[in-house]
Design a protein around this motif. Structure first.
Motif, PDB file in Angstrom:
ATOM      1  N   HIS A  86       0.837  -1.193   0.000  1.00  0.00           N
ATOM      2  CA  HIS A  86       0.000   0.000   0.000  1.00  0.00           C
ATOM      3  C   HIS A  86       0.881   1.255   0.000  1.00  0.00           C
ATOM      4  O   HIS A  86       2.089   1.183   0.264  1.00  0.00           O
ATOM      5  N   GLU A  88       1.205   3.755   1.978  1.00  0.00           N
ATOM      6  CA  GLU A  88       1.894   4.089   3.233  1.00  0.00           C
ATOM      7  C   GLU A  88       3.197   3.294   3.343  1.00  0.00           C
ATOM      8  O   GLU A  88       4.236   3.817   3.769  1.00  0.00           O
ATOM      9  N   CYS A 111      -5.567   1.361   6.162  1.00  0.00           N
ATOM     10  CA  CYS A 111      -6.385   0.153   6.358  1.00  0.00           C
ATOM     11  C   CYS A 111      -6.039  -0.549   7.666  1.00  0.00           C
ATOM     12  O   CYS A 111      -4.932  -0.418   8.197  1.00  0.00           O
ATOM     13  N   CYS A 120      -2.009  -1.316   7.277  1.00  0.00           N
ATOM     14  CA  CYS A 120      -1.118  -0.141   7.259  1.00  0.00           C
ATOM     15  C   CYS A 120      -1.040   0.519   8.628  1.00  0.00           C
ATOM     16  O   CYS A 120      -0.010   1.096   8.979  1.00  0.00           O
TER      17      CYS A 120
HETATM   18 ZN    ZN Z   1      -3.236  -0.292   3.760  1.00  0.00          ZN
END
Ligand code: ZN
Ligand code: AOF
Length: 397
Positions: A86, A88, A111, A120
């Protein structure tokens, strides 16, 4: 990069952690950026996110910025590919140890779940992030709740929605809420709004640069939808012939009477580019021989649905379609618009004027006596591409 950063409170963080924030905790918060500074970084994060277009769907496009304790930019990242890290995590990787004590500005709420990748929120906590600003709430109930989680972990987290982050999340939010793909209509028109002359000539209204852009975009969608009229008149290929495609779009022809001739380019290339024709049940059964001949050339036939919503649902179901590009004449585009199924329009305006009221427009089938009865659209951007103007619009929302 630090310009504009001041240690100023921008209003309370919305989460409970803020209420519980002790003086000690406040001292730990690296800096409190001004509201327009957050918007500045959020705009940059949104620009990063768009790089994932075509690669990340059905996931959302997400971009992330990390600032260190003093407010200097130390990490940037975006969600690059579905199943991949992701945004991040990408940004944390770039920032390394400099992320400790830093601030995250991310277009989507981090998330909380183990999907294809770990949550994350945990990555942010272990990296020692001290505050988070995010653009939009995650519409996916399984991944949502990042703000509450982070606040619970003592990391002040605040939503900072901007027009850019709202646009970014719109396709994912629609897919999550309705199960329907995001639908983009594209057409090239003259300055007086015509897509073809009275004798159906349309080559070319837009310039080469615009056409190259359309080719690239075809490689970023899952379905290219057209009508039998366009296939008969223009004999288009509807393939991506510029840049390298990141998705394998299925070409879908709406052909109620199953009239598509075997010598059309779209038929003759069906063995290398997946092609489907949708046809009324009557023609489907009565023209079984033609259907077989098409099948031998690699063209699949699908029974037409009673409405286009049904077709879009089927495209999602059968081809896992997240994004559909409509490149059609006024009949099909008008029918989709009547059902409210088009989300976005790209209008290429070429520098020509026909002045012929019998020339064809981009959508038909409406009765609109007053301007206020026309379908409202929202202008998102105006850009110049070669000799054309490219207008980008949103329907609804
Ligand atoms: Zn995430
Ligand atoms: C984030 N940052 O960059 C993205 C998020 O299957 P996965 O593990 O990739 O999870 C996909 C879900 O995670 C997706 O449906 C959406 O809710 C969220 N996407 N979240 O924190 C990101 N792309």
């Amino acid at each position: 990069m630090n310009a504009g950063l001041v240690h100023r409170w921008t209003g309370p963080f919305s989460c409970a952690a803020n209420n519980a924030l002790s003086v000690h905790r406040l001292e730990q918060v690296p800096f409190l950026p001004m509201s327009d500074t957050i918007d500045h970084w959020m705009r940059l994060a949104a620009r990063l996110a768009v790089r994932g277009h075509g690669h990340v769907e059905p996931n959302p496009m997400v971009g992330c910025i990390i600032l260190d304790r003093s407010g200097a930019l130390v990490g940037m990242g975006h969600h690059r590919v579905v199943g991949g890290p992701h945004a991040e995590v990408e940004a944390l990787r770039k920032a390394g140890a400099k992320a400790r004590g830093g601030t995250v500005i991310v277009t989507l709420e981090p998330c909380t779940n183990h999907g294809r990748t770990p949550p994350c929120v945990e990555s942010l906590r272990s990296a020692g992030i001290l505050q988070v600003f995010y653009g939009e709430r995650d519409p996916n109930p399984e991944a949502a709740g990042g703000e509450a989680w982070l606040c619970g972990a003592g990391i002040p987290t605040q939503q900072r929605s901007t027009p850019q982050t709202r646009e970014l999340i719109a396709p994912f939010a629609k897919r999550t809420a309705t199960g329907l793909p995001w639908v983009i209509a594209k057409w090239a028109q003259t300055v007086d709004g015509r897509i073809a002359t009275r004798s159906h000539d349309s080559q070319w209204i837009s310039c080469e640069r615009s056409r190259a852009m359309v080719h690239r975009e075809r490689g970023r969608v899952d379905v290219i939808l057209t009508g039998i009229g366009t296939v008969m008149r223009d004999d288009p290929l509807l393939t991506c012939r510029s840049g390298s495609p990141c998705r394998n779009a299925v070409r879908v022809v709406v052909d109620p009477e199953l009239n598509i001739p075997l010598d059309r380019k779209i038929v003759m290339t069906a063995k290398t580019h997946r092609t489907i024709v949708t046809t009324l049940p009557k023609a489907f059964s009565e023209k079984s021989e033609h259907r077989r001949a098409l099948g031998d050339l690699g063209v699949g036939c699908m029974k037409q649905h009673s409405d286009f919503r049904g077709l879009l649902e089927a495209l999602r179901r059968e081809f896992d379609a997240s994004t559909v590009l409509v490149e059609a004449g006024g009949g099909l585009t008008g029918a989709l618009l009547r059902e409210g199924l088009i989300d976005e329009a790209w209008v290429f305006v070429g520098p020509r004027l026909l002045g012929d009221e019998t020339a064809f427009g981009p959508a038909r089938g409406f009765t609109t006596p007053r301007i206020q009865d026309g379908i409202p659209m929202r202008l998102l951007s105006v850009r110049q591409r070669g000799t054309d103007a490219l207008l980008h619009y949103r329907f609804g929302g």
